[in-house]
Design an enzyme around this catalytic site. Structure first.
Site, PDB file in Angstrom:
ATOM      1  N   CYS A 140       0.865  -1.181   0.000  1.00 28.12           N
ATOM      2  CA  CYS A 140       0.000   0.000   0.000  1.00 28.12           C
ATOM      3  C   CYS A 140       0.898   1.227   0.000  1.00 28.12           C
ATOM      4  CB  CYS A 140      -0.860  -0.039   1.260  1.00 28.12           C
ATOM      5  SG  CYS A 140      -1.866   1.421   1.521  1.00 28.12           S
TER       6      CYS A 140
ATOM      7  N   CYS B 212      -1.004   3.777  -6.676  1.00 27.22           N
ATOM      8  CA  CYS B 212      -1.842   3.189  -5.618  1.00 27.22           C
ATOM      9  C   CYS B 212      -2.046   1.749  -6.040  1.00 27.22           C
ATOM     10  CB  CYS B 212      -3.186   3.918  -5.536  1.00 27.22           C
ATOM     11  SG  CYS B 212      -4.420   3.055  -4.544  1.00 27.22           S
TER      12      CYS B 212
END
Ligand code: DGL
Length: 261
Positions: free
Chosen positions: A70, A182
């Site tokens: 992440c 992302c």
């Protein structure tokens, strides 16, 4: 011993997908923080708290390494995590460096897409300041893509108009690369490809992160080169429906193409 993977939700599966391809004999444990997703629109303090809660729970799985799959969690908490835990911790970084290198000879620009929190954080600002001497990098937050992904909404009729709208202010002829900063965004690689002119490369950081993981495990003589691999699926919500939902997203991803960075 297992390799831990962690994300706010489904995004980290795109990195696990790459890891599973290159490390077919490793056992994994994947944790999705389904109670707190999305991270990218929350405060730094909240995200840091959630990340530590998640890693505390993953720690009990006898980890030989942890991948913080992440970008948002990495930019908020990676140094603090490394200060607390003994196992190696590998983070994500938007693929700005390879993107800038690839566009330089073409005299084009780079567009980095990510969560609002990743783009606001000093880690990203410093990365760009270091690499982007000629001011060729622009950034665009796309928090709604995380929401679409978490709803398993991949319908072209919904995603393509959304992306077209968000990209409408950019003269795409000027760009040579779009960075998916992302880990949720590679779920939409085909949607990006559908809209972007052919000369624009779509890049993400999955392969770079997995190569780093392999390097770290090799250094410690901790790579398995035989045996069967499996994945333990965990969520912070903890109910069986959520595990099913992870498996469903995983199955969707198995049909996608691997990343190109
Ligand atoms: N997948 C995450 C990232 O790479 C976070 C998305 C979110 O929870 O907002 O930034």
């Amino acid at each position: 011993m297992r390799i831990g993977f962690f994300d706010s939700g489904l995004g980290g599966l795109t990195v696990l997908n790459e890891a599973k391809r290159l490390l077919p004999h490793e056992p994994f444990v994947y944790f999705a923080d389904t109670r707190h997703v999305p991270y990218g629109t929350k405060s730094k303090e909240e995200v840091k708290r959630y990340v530590f809660e998640a890693v505390e729970m993953l720690e009990s799985y006898d980890l030989k390494a942890l991948v913080v799959a992440c970008n948002t969690a990495t930019s908020i908490a990676i140094e603090d995590l490394r200060a607390v835990y003994d196992f190696p911790i590998i983070g994500m970084e938007p693929a700005v460096k390879p993107a800038v290198e690839s566009i330089k000879p073409l005299h084009k620009r780079v567009l980095v897409t990510a969560t609002p929190l990743t783009l606001r954080e000093s880690k990203f600002q410093q990365l760009v300041a270091k690499i982007d001497e000629d001011h060729l990098v622009d950034s665009l937050p796309l928090p709604e893509l995380v929401e679409f992904c978490e709803r398993l909404e991949f319908d072209e009729q919904v995603i393509v108009p959304y992306l077209k709208d968000r990209l409408s202010g950019y003269d795409l002829d000027q760009y040579g690369a779009v960075v998916l900063g992302c880990t949720h965004f590679p779920f939409f690689r085909d949607h990006f490809r559908h809209i972007l002119p052919d000369h624009i490369a779509v890049m993400d950081g999955s392969l770079g992160t997995v190569n780093r993981l392999i390097h770290v495990l090799k250094e410690r003589n901790a790579l398995y080169d035989s045996g069967s691999s499996d994945i333990i699926w965990l969520t912070s919500g903890g109910c069986p429906e959520e595990t099913e939902y992870l498996r469903k997203a995983w199955a969707i991803l198995q049909k996608e193409t691997p990343s190109n960075v």
